[in-house]
Design an enzyme around this catalytic site. Structure first.
Site, PDB file in Angstrom:
ATOM      1  N   GLU A  81     -17.179 -72.665  36.741  1.00 45.95           N
ATOM      2  CA  GLU A  81     -17.146 -73.002  38.158  1.00 45.95           C
ATOM      3  C   GLU A  81     -18.575 -73.255  38.629  1.00 45.95           C
ATOM      4  O   GLU A  81     -19.474 -72.461  38.357  1.00 45.95           O
ATOM      5  CB  GLU A  81     -16.551 -71.846  38.964  1.00 45.95           C
ATOM      6  CG  GLU A  81     -16.500 -72.103  40.446  1.00 45.95           C
ATOM      7  CD  GLU A  81     -15.931 -70.926  41.220  1.00 45.95           C
ATOM      8  OE1 GLU A  81     -15.506 -71.144  42.367  1.00 45.95           O
ATOM      9  OE2 GLU A  81     -15.913 -69.795  40.693  1.00 45.95           O
TER      10      GLU A  81
ATOM     11  N   HIS B 104     -13.343 -67.477  34.111  1.00 42.60           N
ATOM     12  CA  HIS B 104     -14.372 -68.518  34.158  1.00 42.60           C
ATOM     13  C   HIS B 104     -15.738 -67.883  34.371  1.00 42.60           C
ATOM     14  O   HIS B 104     -15.848 -66.740  34.775  1.00 42.60           O
ATOM     15  CB  HIS B 104     -14.084 -69.550  35.261  1.00 42.60           C
ATOM     16  CG  HIS B 104     -14.144 -69.003  36.655  1.00 42.60           C
ATOM     17  ND1 HIS B 104     -13.038 -68.579  37.341  1.00 42.60           N
ATOM     18  CD2 HIS B 104     -15.193 -68.805  37.506  1.00 42.60           C
ATOM     19  CE1 HIS B 104     -13.385 -68.151  38.539  1.00 42.60           C
ATOM     20  NE2 HIS B 104     -14.701 -68.261  38.668  1.00 42.60           N
TER      21      HIS B 104
ATOM     22  N   HIS C 281     -24.427 -59.372  30.019  1.00 50.38           N
ATOM     23  CA  HIS C 281     -24.026 -60.709  29.594  1.00 50.38           C
ATOM     24  C   HIS C 281     -22.508 -60.808  29.454  1.00 50.38           C
ATOM     25  O   HIS C 281     -21.818 -59.804  29.411  1.00 50.38           O
ATOM     26  CB  HIS C 281     -24.693 -61.096  28.263  1.00 50.38           C
ATOM     27  CG  HIS C 281     -24.267 -60.259  27.101  1.00 50.38           C
ATOM     28  ND1 HIS C 281     -24.970 -59.173  26.667  1.00 50.38           N
ATOM     29  CD2 HIS C 281     -23.195 -60.342  26.277  1.00 50.38           C
ATOM     30  CE1 HIS C 281     -24.370 -58.623  25.633  1.00 50.38           C
ATOM     31  NE2 HIS C 281     -23.275 -59.319  25.374  1.00 50.38           N
TER      32      HIS C 281
ATOM     33  N   ARG D  13     -16.801 -66.616  22.159  1.00 50.08           N
ATOM     34  CA  ARG D  13     -16.800 -67.003  20.751  1.00 50.08           C
ATOM     35  C   ARG D  13     -16.782 -68.529  20.674  1.00 50.08           C
ATOM     36  O   ARG D  13     -16.095 -69.180  21.454  1.00 50.08           O
ATOM     37  CB  ARG D  13     -15.584 -66.431  20.039  1.00 50.08           C
ATOM     38  CG  ARG D  13     -15.689 -64.953  19.799  1.00 50.08           C
ATOM     39  CD  ARG D  13     -14.444 -64.432  19.074  1.00 50.08           C
ATOM     40  NE  ARG D  13     -14.626 -63.071  18.612  1.00 50.08           N
ATOM     41  CZ  ARG D  13     -14.579 -61.991  19.377  1.00 50.08           C
ATOM     42  NH1 ARG D  13     -14.379 -62.128  20.675  1.00 50.08           N
ATOM     43  NH2 ARG D  13     -14.746 -60.797  18.879  1.00 50.08           N
TER      44      ARG D  13
ATOM     45  N   ASN E  23     -19.215 -67.194  14.455  1.00 52.27           N
ATOM     46  CA  ASN E  23     -18.921 -66.658  13.125  1.00 52.27           C
ATOM     47  C   ASN E  23     -18.949 -67.822  12.151  1.00 52.27           C
ATOM     48  O   ASN E  23     -18.385 -68.876  12.422  1.00 52.27           O
ATOM     49  CB  ASN E  23     -17.559 -65.954  13.121  1.00 52.27           C
ATOM     50  CG  ASN E  23     -17.581 -64.712  13.982  1.00 52.27           C
ATOM     51  OD1 ASN E  23     -18.254 -63.748  13.671  1.00 52.27           O
ATOM     52  ND2 ASN E  23     -16.869 -64.750  15.104  1.00 52.27           N
TER      53      ASN E  23
ATOM     54  N   GLU F 237     -23.667 -64.980  26.158  1.00 45.20           N
ATOM     55  CA  GLU F 237     -23.850 -64.867  24.704  1.00 45.20           C
ATOM     56  C   GLU F 237     -22.781 -65.697  24.014  1.00 45.20           C
ATOM     57  O   GLU F 237     -21.591 -65.502  24.262  1.00 45.20           O
ATOM     58  CB  GLU F 237     -23.700 -63.409  24.269  1.00 45.20           C
ATOM     59  CG  GLU F 237     -23.637 -63.219  22.762  1.00 45.20           C
ATOM     60  CD  GLU F 237     -23.128 -61.839  22.378  1.00 45.20           C
ATOM     61  OE1 GLU F 237     -22.355 -61.765  21.402  1.00 45.20           O
ATOM     62  OE2 GLU F 237     -23.485 -60.845  23.035  1.00 45.20           O
TER      63      GLU F 237
END
Length: 140
Positions: A117, A74, A7, A11, A60, A56
């Protein structure tokens, strides 16, 4: 030596907007989620289908703000019909930064300012409006 792509992690301080972008906009499915009360974070995974490589999103729970998104190049997704995907993204308020004028490639940004993209599967589609005459917007 064996290696397998798992993956990419991004964030986010906008988990709800990001969920809409990745599910409604791109058509990905949320494959799993882990919320850590102790660590005060959530890990939310999206893929084109269960078992496929994932994106992912790490959220936080503190008041941290992320800016720029330029530390990352990208993400790229192959799509069956680039015009339909761009139309769908526009319908949820996403700006098409680099329109698919050539029937082959477009760029958008997710709510975290990460470039996405979009590439037409197979041969480029015939040029069509409004895409053929649409100008670039911003940066990608």
């Amino acid at each position: 030596m064996s290696i397998r792509y798992l993956h990419a992690m991004i964030r986010t301080d906008k988990p709800e907007e990001s969920h809409t972008f990745y599910t409604e906009g791109l058509g990905l499915v949320q494959t799993r989620r882990h919320d850590s009360e102790k660590g005060k974070f959530s890990l939310i995974y999206y893929a084109t289908a269960p078992g496929e490589p994932e994106v992912e999103l790490t959220h936080n729970w503190d008041d941290r703000t992320y800016t720029g998104g330029d530390q990352f190049g990208h993400l790229a997704y192959e799509v069956d019909n680039i015009y339909q995907v761009c139309e769908k993204l526009q319908s949820i308020g996403v700006t098409i930064l680099r329109p698919p004028r050539d029937g082959h490639m477009a760029f958008v940004k997710d709510p975290n300012n990460i470039s996405i993209e979009l590439l037409q599967k197979g041969e480029p589609l015939e040029q069509a409006e409004p895409w053929a005459s649409m100008e670039n917007t911003g940066s990608w």
